[in-house]
Design a protein around this motif. Sequence first.
Motif, PDB file in Angstrom:
ATOM      1  N   GLU A  42       0.698  -1.391  -0.113  1.00  0.00           N
ATOM      2  CA  GLU A  42      -0.173  -0.240   0.057  1.00  0.00           C
ATOM      3  C   GLU A  42       0.710   1.334   0.071  1.00  0.00           C
ATOM      4  OE1 GLU A  42      -3.076   0.065   3.090  1.00  0.00           O
ATOM      5  OE2 GLU A  42      -3.695  -1.905   2.144  1.00  0.00           O
ATOM      6  N   ALA A  43       1.940   1.177  -0.681  1.00  0.00           N
ATOM      7  CA  ALA A  43       2.663   2.213  -1.050  1.00  0.00           C
ATOM      8  C   ALA A  43       2.764   2.898  -2.203  1.00  0.00           C
ATOM      9  CB  ALA A  43       4.430   1.849  -0.868  1.00  0.00           C
ATOM     10  N   TYR A  44       2.395   3.983  -2.311  1.00  0.00           N
ATOM     11  CA  TYR A  44       2.170   5.010  -3.680  1.00  0.00           C
ATOM     12  C   TYR A  44       2.950   6.143  -3.923  1.00  0.00           C
ATOM     13  CZ  TYR A  44      -2.067   1.932  -2.929  1.00  0.00           C
ATOM     14  OH  TYR A  44      -3.016   0.993  -2.602  1.00  0.00           O
ATOM     15  N   GLY A  45       3.171   6.201  -5.092  1.00  0.00           N
ATOM     16  CA  GLY A  45       4.022   7.325  -5.423  1.00  0.00           C
ATOM     17  C   GLY A  45       3.171   8.663  -5.568  1.00  0.00           C
ATOM     18  N   GLU A  46       3.315   9.527  -4.618  1.00  0.00           N
ATOM     19  CA  GLU A  46       2.262  10.711  -4.528  1.00  0.00           C
ATOM     20  C   GLU A  46       2.104  11.663  -5.369  1.00  0.00           C
ATOM     21  OE1 GLU A  46       3.166  13.822  -3.330  1.00  0.00           O
ATOM     22  OE2 GLU A  46       5.145  13.373  -3.284  1.00  0.00           O
ATOM     23  N   GLY A  47       3.495  11.676  -6.040  1.00  0.00           N
ATOM     24  CA  GLY A  47       3.555  12.828  -7.250  1.00  0.00           C
ATOM     25  C   GLY A  47       4.342  12.227  -8.320  1.00  0.00           C
ATOM     26  N   GLN A  48       3.500  11.970  -9.334  1.00  0.00           N
ATOM     27  CA  GLN A  48       3.957  11.259 -10.589  1.00  0.00           C
ATOM     28  C   GLN A  48       4.524  12.236 -11.730  1.00  0.00           C
ATOM     29  OE1 GLN A  48       4.134   7.975 -10.998  1.00  0.00           O
ATOM     30  NE2 GLN A  48       3.022   7.733  -8.856  1.00  0.00           N
ATOM     31  N   PRO A  49       5.328  11.644 -12.695  1.00  0.00           N
ATOM     32  CA  PRO A  49       5.957  10.459 -12.850  1.00  0.00           C
ATOM     33  C   PRO A  49       7.552  10.563 -12.334  1.00  0.00           C
ATOM     34  CG  PRO A  49       5.758  11.499 -14.932  1.00  0.00           C
ATOM     35  CD  PRO A  49       5.160  12.580 -14.025  1.00  0.00           C
ATOM     36  N   THR A  50       8.329  10.562 -13.257  1.00  0.00           N
ATOM     37  CA  THR A  50       9.732  10.301 -13.077  1.00  0.00           C
ATOM     38  C   THR A  50      10.549  11.188 -12.159  1.00  0.00           C
ATOM     39  OG1 THR A  50       9.688   9.379 -15.423  1.00  0.00           O
ATOM     40  CG2 THR A  50      11.855   9.674 -14.518  1.00  0.00           C
ATOM     41  N   LEU A  51      10.762  12.418 -12.580  1.00  0.00           N
ATOM     42  CA  LEU A  51      11.395  13.093 -11.548  1.00  0.00           C
ATOM     43  C   LEU A  51      10.825  13.244 -10.453  1.00  0.00           C
ATOM     44  CD1 LEU A  51      13.298  15.742 -13.901  1.00  0.00           C
ATOM     45  CD2 LEU A  51      14.182  13.864 -12.713  1.00  0.00           C
ATOM     46  N   GLN A  52       9.456  13.470 -10.178  1.00  0.00           N
ATOM     47  CA  GLN A  52       8.737  13.972  -8.961  1.00  0.00           C
ATOM     48  C   GLN A  52       8.915  12.858  -8.110  1.00  0.00           C
ATOM     49  OE1 GLN A  52       7.998  14.250 -12.231  1.00  0.00           O
ATOM     50  NE2 GLN A  52       6.344  15.699 -12.598  1.00  0.00           N
ATOM     51  N   VAL A  53       8.624  11.639  -8.531  1.00  0.00           N
ATOM     52  CA  VAL A  53       8.976  10.521  -7.510  1.00  0.00           C
ATOM     53  C   VAL A  53      10.243  10.268  -7.215  1.00  0.00           C
ATOM     54  CG1 VAL A  53       8.730   7.909  -7.391  1.00  0.00           C
ATOM     55  CG2 VAL A  53       6.884   9.168  -8.560  1.00  0.00           C
ATOM     56  N   ARG A  54      11.007  10.557  -8.156  1.00  0.00           N
ATOM     57  CA  ARG A  54      12.581  10.440  -7.498  1.00  0.00           C
ATOM     58  C   ARG A  54      12.991  11.490  -6.677  1.00  0.00           C
ATOM     59  NH1 ARG A  54      11.995   7.676 -11.805  1.00  0.00           N
ATOM     60  NH2 ARG A  54      13.232   5.778 -12.279  1.00  0.00           N
ATOM     61  N   ARG A  55      12.513  12.627  -6.754  1.00  0.00           N
ATOM     62  CA  ARG A  55      12.773  13.727  -5.758  1.00  0.00           C
ATOM     63  C   ARG A  55      12.265  13.423  -4.506  1.00  0.00           C
ATOM     64  NH1 ARG A  55      11.443  17.561  -9.101  1.00  0.00           N
ATOM     65  NH2 ARG A  55       9.138  17.595  -8.171  1.00  0.00           N
ATOM     66  N   ALA A  56      10.921  12.756  -4.305  1.00  0.00           N
ATOM     67  CA  ALA A  56      10.599  12.115  -3.157  1.00  0.00           C
ATOM     68  C   ALA A  56      11.339  11.214  -2.505  1.00  0.00           C
ATOM     69  CB  ALA A  56       9.128  11.916  -3.221  1.00  0.00           C
ATOM     70  N   PHE A  57      11.820  10.237  -3.586  1.00  0.00           N
ATOM     71  CA  PHE A  57      12.713   8.968  -3.234  1.00  0.00           C
ATOM     72  C   PHE A  57      13.728   9.648  -2.210  1.00  0.00           C
ATOM     73  CE2 PHE A  57      11.279   5.664  -6.454  1.00  0.00           C
ATOM     74  CZ  PHE A  57      10.029   5.245  -5.692  1.00  0.00           C
ATOM     75  N   LEU A  58      14.341  10.550  -2.885  1.00  0.00           N
ATOM     76  CA  LEU A  58      15.819  11.043  -2.436  1.00  0.00           C
ATOM     77  C   LEU A  58      15.739  11.859  -1.188  1.00  0.00           C
ATOM     78  CD1 LEU A  58      17.463  11.418  -5.969  1.00  0.00           C
ATOM     79  CD2 LEU A  58      18.182   9.919  -4.209  1.00  0.00           C
ATOM     80  N   THR A  59      14.617  12.815  -1.073  1.00  0.00           N
ATOM     81  CA  THR A  59      14.491  13.851   0.087  1.00  0.00           C
ATOM     82  C   THR A  59      13.529  13.293   1.130  1.00  0.00           C
ATOM     83  OG1 THR A  59      12.818  14.960  -1.005  1.00  0.00           O
ATOM     84  CG2 THR A  59      14.733  15.288  -1.773  1.00  0.00           C
ATOM     85  N   GLY A  60      12.616  12.293   0.868  1.00  0.00           N
ATOM     86  CA  GLY A  60      11.459  12.087   1.831  1.00  0.00           C
ATOM     87  C   GLY A  60      10.719  13.059   2.035  1.00  0.00           C
ATOM     88  N   HIS A  61      10.588  14.122   0.915  1.00  0.00           N
ATOM     89  CA  HIS A  61       9.522  15.116   1.064  1.00  0.00           C
ATOM     90  C   HIS A  61       8.590  15.159  -0.079  1.00  0.00           C
ATOM     91  CE1 HIS A  61      11.623  18.279   3.726  1.00  0.00           C
ATOM     92  NE2 HIS A  61      12.827  17.717   3.077  1.00  0.00           N
ATOM     93  N   ARG A  62       7.364  15.458   0.516  1.00  0.00           N
ATOM     94  CA  ARG A  62       6.300  15.240  -0.499  1.00  0.00           C
ATOM     95  C   ARG A  62       6.641  16.219  -1.854  1.00  0.00           C
ATOM     96  NH1 ARG A  62       1.335  13.445   0.795  1.00  0.00           N
ATOM     97  NH2 ARG A  62       0.258  14.694  -0.992  1.00  0.00           N
ATOM     98  N   SER A  63       6.172  15.684  -3.073  1.00  0.00           N
ATOM     99  CA  SER A  63       6.617  16.567  -4.203  1.00  0.00           C
ATOM    100  C   SER A  63       5.560  17.194  -4.861  1.00  0.00           C
ATOM    101  CB  SER A  63       7.107  15.196  -5.133  1.00  0.00           C
ATOM    102  OG  SER A  63       7.815  15.899  -6.457  1.00  0.00           O
ATOM    103  N   PHE A  64       4.074  16.734  -4.222  1.00  0.00           N
ATOM    104  CA  PHE A  64       3.065  17.348  -4.999  1.00  0.00           C
ATOM    105  C   PHE A  64       2.346  18.167  -3.893  1.00  0.00           C
ATOM    106  CE2 PHE A  64      -1.487  17.421  -6.055  1.00  0.00           C
ATOM    107  CZ  PHE A  64      -1.565  17.849  -7.398  1.00  0.00           C
ATOM    108  N   PRO A  65       1.838  19.412  -4.042  1.00  0.00           N
ATOM    109  CA  PRO A  65       1.783  19.963  -5.387  1.00  0.00           C
ATOM    110  C   PRO A  65       2.986  20.675  -5.574  1.00  0.00           C
ATOM    111  CG  PRO A  65       0.628  21.240  -3.812  1.00  0.00           C
ATOM    112  CD  PRO A  65       0.815  20.179  -3.062  1.00  0.00           C
ATOM    113  N   TRP A  66       3.101  21.000  -7.051  1.00  0.00           N
ATOM    114  CA  TRP A  66       4.339  21.786  -7.312  1.00  0.00           C
ATOM    115  C   TRP A  66       4.397  23.022  -7.173  1.00  0.00           C
ATOM    116  CZ3 TRP A  66       5.311  16.964  -8.375  1.00  0.00           C
ATOM    117  CH2 TRP A  66       4.225  16.055  -8.997  1.00  0.00           C
TER     118      TRP A  66
END
Length: 300
Positions: A42-66
Amino acid sequence: MNVVVIVLDTFRHDIVGDEKKLGFVNTPNLDRFAKNAVSFDEAYGEGQPTLQVRRAFLTGHRSFPWRYNFDRRGHWHHAPGWHKIPPEQDTIAEVLSSYGYTTGLISDVYHMFKPTMNYTRGFSSYEFIRGQESDNYRTGSIESIEDLLRNHVREPIDRTKHANLIQYLWNMRGRASEEEYLCAQVMTRACNWLEDNAGNKPFMLWVEAFDPHEPWDPPKRFADSYAPGYQGKDLIMPGAGFEHGPMGAEEIERTKALYYGEVSFVDEWVGTLLDKIDDSGVAEDTLVAILSDHGTQVYD
């Protein structure tokens, strides 16, 4: 504790594990990994797609809204959220480096390395494997790849609609063996990094594979295993199949087979990296995570 993170772009969650929906797709290495791993279903990428999700992966911060509007000159495309990591957000590589970790990034996700991007922050070393999709890696004449282009688009050909595919075919000119495919190069370089750094404990290795993102261009034997006997065009950029009318049933099944085949090819090479972790003697003290940014539709 060492850390190895493997990110597979466009990898459906329902294609691996004991209860996978697409059970006919051959992924023995990832199935084996899933059987011995904790699965976050039940893990979901909250901001799609490529760079947005990677930014969240690398920082632990929400990426959306822009909420940022950084300089993106020289960066294509300009969709919302396709920007660098904000300067005030620490990356996991920076944090772990501050605790004495040796950190490495191996990636062919070319979006991470475009002008104005900064996704290498905090990595002791990084390698960019060139050539995915529309990465402006090589140039040439249309004539040099026109015969290849005809294998992958329906005719009559409108070159202006296939700029990404043309760039990819330029990039892949001269590829002769499976080891030269980009996913194979990424995993091979990751294995080499482990050989060089297994003694540099603790370490974090972050591995980014753009495959199985389109173009769905696996070695032919992988696609043939899901759609044998096919004699038509391999529409490795699925959008090209909609030129000049709807796709036929055989074209649809072959296009699905191209994705499934690329998944199996990725699985084979991820297996080489998982084996290298075991063979390097670091497995008992290493956390291994396998992630994806999003899945894809295969006519479902």
